[in-house]
Design a protein around this motif. Structure first.
Motif, PDB file in Angstrom:
ATOM      1  N   TYR A  12      -1.017   6.750   0.139  1.00 41.21           N
ATOM      2  CA  TYR A  12       0.338   7.250   0.366  1.00 41.21           C
ATOM      3  C   TYR A  12       1.015   6.413   1.451  1.00 41.21           C
ATOM      4  CZ  TYR A  12      -0.437  11.329  -2.538  1.00 41.21           C
ATOM      5  OH  TYR A  12      -0.668  12.155  -3.611  1.00 41.21           O
ATOM      6  N   TYR A  13       2.238   6.007   1.169  1.00 35.83           N
ATOM      7  CA  TYR A  13       3.024   5.182   2.075  1.00 35.83           C
ATOM      8  C   TYR A  13       4.313   5.911   2.449  1.00 35.83           C
ATOM      9  CZ  TYR A  13       0.158   1.400   0.140  1.00 35.83           C
ATOM     10  OH  TYR A  13      -0.877   0.605  -0.262  1.00 35.83           O
ATOM     11  N   CYS A  14       4.735   5.743   3.686  1.00 37.56           N
ATOM     12  CA  CYS A  14       6.083   6.170   4.030  1.00 37.56           C
ATOM     13  C   CYS A  14       6.937   4.922   4.230  1.00 37.56           C
ATOM     14  CB  CYS A  14       6.107   7.049   5.270  1.00 37.56           C
ATOM     15  SG  CYS A  14       5.538   6.288   6.801  1.00 37.56           S
ATOM     16  N   ALA A  15       8.220   5.074   3.951  1.00 36.10           N
ATOM     17  CA  ALA A  15       9.153   3.962   4.049  1.00 36.10           C
ATOM     18  C   ALA A  15      10.489   4.480   4.555  1.00 36.10           C
ATOM     19  CB  ALA A  15       9.320   3.288   2.693  1.00 36.10           C
ATOM     20  N   ARG A  47      -2.278   2.235 -11.583  1.00 36.40           N
ATOM     21  CA  ARG A  47      -0.927   2.754 -11.805  1.00 36.40           C
ATOM     22  C   ARG A  47       0.061   2.034 -10.896  1.00 36.40           C
ATOM     23  NH1 ARG A  47      -1.019   9.217 -11.853  1.00 36.40           N
ATOM     24  NH2 ARG A  47       1.071   8.793 -12.653  1.00 36.40           N
ATOM     25  N   GLU A  48       1.325   2.116 -11.247  1.00 38.29           N
ATOM     26  CA  GLU A  48       2.365   1.536 -10.408  1.00 38.29           C
ATOM     27  C   GLU A  48       2.670   2.488  -9.259  1.00 38.29           C
ATOM     28  OE1 GLU A  48       4.770  -1.062 -13.797  1.00 38.29           O
ATOM     29  OE2 GLU A  48       5.774   0.556 -12.723  1.00 38.29           O
ATOM     30  N   ARG A  49       3.182   1.911  -8.173  1.00 37.08           N
ATOM     31  CA  ARG A  49       3.580   2.757  -7.051  1.00 37.08           C
ATOM     32  C   ARG A  49       4.734   3.646  -7.488  1.00 37.08           C
ATOM     33  NH1 ARG A  49       4.090  -0.094  -1.357  1.00 37.08           N
ATOM     34  NH2 ARG A  49       5.843  -1.160  -2.351  1.00 37.08           N
ATOM     35  N   GLU A  50       4.681   4.897  -7.109  1.00 34.25           N
ATOM     36  CA  GLU A  50       5.696   5.852  -7.520  1.00 34.25           C
ATOM     37  C   GLU A  50       6.219   6.621  -6.314  1.00 34.25           C
ATOM     38  OE1 GLU A  50       4.206   8.919 -10.088  1.00 34.25           O
ATOM     39  OE2 GLU A  50       2.473   9.339  -8.827  1.00 34.25           O
ATOM     40  N   TRP A  94       8.141  -0.296   5.912  1.00 36.61           N
ATOM     41  CA  TRP A  94       7.036   0.401   5.257  1.00 36.61           C
ATOM     42  C   TRP A  94       5.903   0.607   6.241  1.00 36.61           C
ATOM     43  CZ3 TRP A  94       6.784   1.992   0.085  1.00 36.61           C
ATOM     44  CH2 TRP A  94       7.882   1.639  -0.703  1.00 36.61           C
ATOM     45  N   GLY A  95       5.252   1.766   6.096  1.00 33.45           N
ATOM     46  CA  GLY A  95       4.025   2.012   6.839  1.00 33.45           C
ATOM     47  C   GLY A  95       2.851   1.389   6.098  1.00 33.45           C
ATOM     48  N   GLN A  96       1.694   1.440   6.711  1.00 36.21           N
ATOM     49  CA  GLN A  96       0.523   0.749   6.181  1.00 36.21           C
ATOM     50  C   GLN A  96      -0.212   1.544   5.112  1.00 36.21           C
ATOM     51  OE1 GLN A  96       0.461   2.673   8.698  1.00 36.21           O
ATOM     52  NE2 GLN A  96      -1.546   3.598   8.908  1.00 36.21           N
ATOM     53  N   GLY A  97       0.088   2.803   4.941  1.00 33.52           N
ATOM     54  CA  GLY A  97      -0.587   3.594   3.927  1.00 33.52           C
ATOM     55  C   GLY A  97      -1.751   4.389   4.471  1.00 33.52           C
ATOM     56  N   THR A  98      -1.955   5.558   3.888  1.00 33.34           N
ATOM     57  CA  THR A  98      -3.085   6.401   4.247  1.00 33.34           C
ATOM     58  C   THR A  98      -3.709   6.926   2.960  1.00 33.34           C
ATOM     59  OG1 THR A  98      -3.791   8.287   5.615  1.00 33.34           O
ATOM     60  CG2 THR A  98      -1.633   8.476   4.562  1.00 33.34           C
ATOM     61  N   GLN A  99      -5.034   6.888   2.889  1.00 37.85           N
ATOM     62  CA  GLN A  99      -5.740   7.242   1.662  1.00 37.85           C
ATOM     63  C   GLN A  99      -5.886   8.755   1.553  1.00 37.85           C
ATOM     64  OE1 GLN A  99      -7.204   5.206  -0.927  1.00 37.85           O
ATOM     65  NE2 GLN A  99      -7.417   7.226  -1.895  1.00 37.85           N
ATOM     66  N   VAL A 100      -5.518   9.276   0.397  1.00 39.58           N
ATOM     67  CA  VAL A 100      -5.746  10.682   0.062  1.00 39.58           C
ATOM     68  C   VAL A 100      -6.669  10.718  -1.146  1.00 39.58           C
ATOM     69  CG1 VAL A 100      -4.690  12.796  -0.804  1.00 39.58           C
ATOM     70  CG2 VAL A 100      -3.545  11.470   0.986  1.00 39.58           C
ATOM     71  N   THR A 101      -7.787  11.405  -1.000  1.00 36.94           N
ATOM     72  CA  THR A 101      -8.748  11.530  -2.085  1.00 36.94           C
ATOM     73  C   THR A 101      -8.997  13.009  -2.341  1.00 36.94           C
ATOM     74  OG1 THR A 101      -9.804   9.447  -1.467  1.00 36.94           O
ATOM     75  CG2 THR A 101     -11.027  10.918  -2.936  1.00 36.94           C
ATOM     76  N   VAL A 102      -8.764  13.418  -3.581  1.00 37.46           N
ATOM     77  CA  VAL A 102      -8.945  14.820  -3.958  1.00 37.46           C
ATOM     78  C   VAL A 102     -10.091  14.884  -4.950  1.00 37.46           C
ATOM     79  CG1 VAL A 102      -7.858  16.899  -4.856  1.00 37.46           C
ATOM     80  CG2 VAL A 102      -6.478  15.185  -3.658  1.00 37.46           C
ATOM     81  N   SER A 103     -11.136  15.590  -4.571  1.00 39.99           N
ATOM     82  CA  SER A 103     -12.303  15.713  -5.435  1.00 39.99           C
ATOM     83  C   SER A 103     -12.191  16.953  -6.312  1.00 39.99           C
ATOM     84  CB  SER A 103     -13.565  15.771  -4.590  1.00 39.99           C
ATOM     85  OG  SER A 103     -13.554  16.923  -3.778  1.00 39.99           O
ATOM     86  N   SER A 104     -12.783  16.865  -7.489  1.00 42.51           N
ATOM     87  CA  SER A 104     -12.699  17.991  -8.438  1.00 42.51           C
ATOM     88  C   SER A 104     -13.827  18.977  -8.215  1.00 42.51           C
ATOM     89  CB  SER A 104     -12.733  17.470  -9.864  1.00 42.51           C
ATOM     90  OG  SER A 104     -13.894  16.706 -10.074  1.00 42.51           O
ATOM     91  N   GLY A 159      11.172   7.917   2.568  1.00 38.69           N
ATOM     92  CA  GLY A 159      10.529   8.184   1.292  1.00 38.69           C
ATOM     93  C   GLY A 159       9.027   8.128   1.440  1.00 38.69           C
ATOM     94  N   TRP A 160       8.364   8.995   0.716  1.00 38.77           N
ATOM     95  CA  TRP A 160       6.915   8.922   0.564  1.00 38.77           C
ATOM     96  C   TRP A 160       6.629   8.392  -0.838  1.00 38.77           C
ATOM     97  CZ3 TRP A 160       3.233   9.428   4.196  1.00 38.77           C
ATOM     98  CH2 TRP A 160       3.546  10.090   5.376  1.00 38.77           C
ATOM     99  N   PHE A 161       5.792   7.379  -0.904  1.00 41.96           N
ATOM    100  CA  PHE A 161       5.387   6.774  -2.172  1.00 41.96           C
ATOM    101  C   PHE A 161       3.869   6.833  -2.247  1.00 41.96           C
ATOM    102  CE2 PHE A 161       9.379   4.688  -3.433  1.00 41.96           C
ATOM    103  CZ  PHE A 161      10.098   4.793  -2.261  1.00 41.96           C
ATOM    104  N   ARG A 162       3.341   6.697  -3.453  1.00 45.89           N
ATOM    105  CA  ARG A 162       1.892   6.636  -3.585  1.00 45.89           C
ATOM    106  C   ARG A 162       1.504   5.608  -4.629  1.00 45.89           C
ATOM    107  NH1 ARG A 162       0.688  12.675  -6.103  1.00 45.89           N
ATOM    108  NH2 ARG A 162       1.585  12.324  -8.201  1.00 45.89           N
ATOM    109  N   LEU A 163       0.335   5.030  -4.409  1.00 47.17           N
ATOM    110  CA  LEU A 163      -0.205   4.019  -5.309  1.00 47.17           C
ATOM    111  C   LEU A 163      -1.631   4.406  -5.647  1.00 47.17           C
ATOM    112  CD1 LEU A 163       0.089   1.288  -6.721  1.00 47.17           C
ATOM    113  CD2 LEU A 163      -0.723   0.204  -4.613  1.00 47.17           C
ATOM    114  N   ALA A 164      -1.835   4.690  -6.933  1.00 45.41           N
ATOM    115  CA  ALA A 164      -3.161   5.055  -7.415  1.00 45.41           C
ATOM    116  C   ALA A 164      -3.731   3.885  -8.209  1.00 45.41           C
ATOM    117  CB  ALA A 164      -3.065   6.298  -8.301  1.00 45.41           C
TER     118      ALA A 164
END
Length: 122
Positions: free
Chosen positions: A93-96, A42-45, A112-122, A34-39
């Motif tokens: 973003y986390y993979c599990a 917000r709660e992890r989804e 769980w993996g350690q997470g990788t940051q994804v940043t999307v600029s407008s 699974g791929w999850f994300r935490l912003a």
């Protein structure tokens, strides 16, 4: 056992990133991923899931048509291709890995993996 998620970064809206989840110490082909994300604020989804052989897939409504999950068990790797990125996709973003199952419930995941940051600029 180690899961490593990588491939995040800074991208403009509309751009693409490809996240990878690499495993060591386990046979990834025995696990649903699974791929999850935490912003912030917000709660992890759950974002997307793939069964151990790749026959079953799940995408959150918010990413359907934009994200694609895939895997190559021979390479012990799972990918999340993210296209048409939006600022709301900004998160860690986390993979599990879940043994012999695919689940939307993060409590079902064993590693769980350690997470990788994804940043999307407008």
């Amino acid at each position: 056992v180690q899961l490593q998620a990588y491939g995040g970064g800074l991208v403009q809206a509309g751009g693409s990133l490809r996240l990878s989840c690499a495993a060591s110490g386990i046979t990834l082909g025995d696990y649903g991923i699974g791929w999850f994300r935490l912003a912030p604020g917000r709660e992890r989804e759950v974002v997307s899931c793939i069964s151990d052989r790749g026959g079953s897939l799940y995408y959150a409504d918010s990413v359907k048509g934009r994200f694609t999950i895939s895997r190559d068990n021979a390479k012990n790797t799972v990918w999340l291709q993210m296209d048409a990125l939006k600022p709301v996709d900004t998160a860690v973003y986390y993979c599990a890995a879940a043994y012999k199952k695919i689940s939307l419930n993060e409590a079902q995941y064993d590693y769980w993996g350690q997470g990788t940051q994804v940043t999307v600029s407008s």
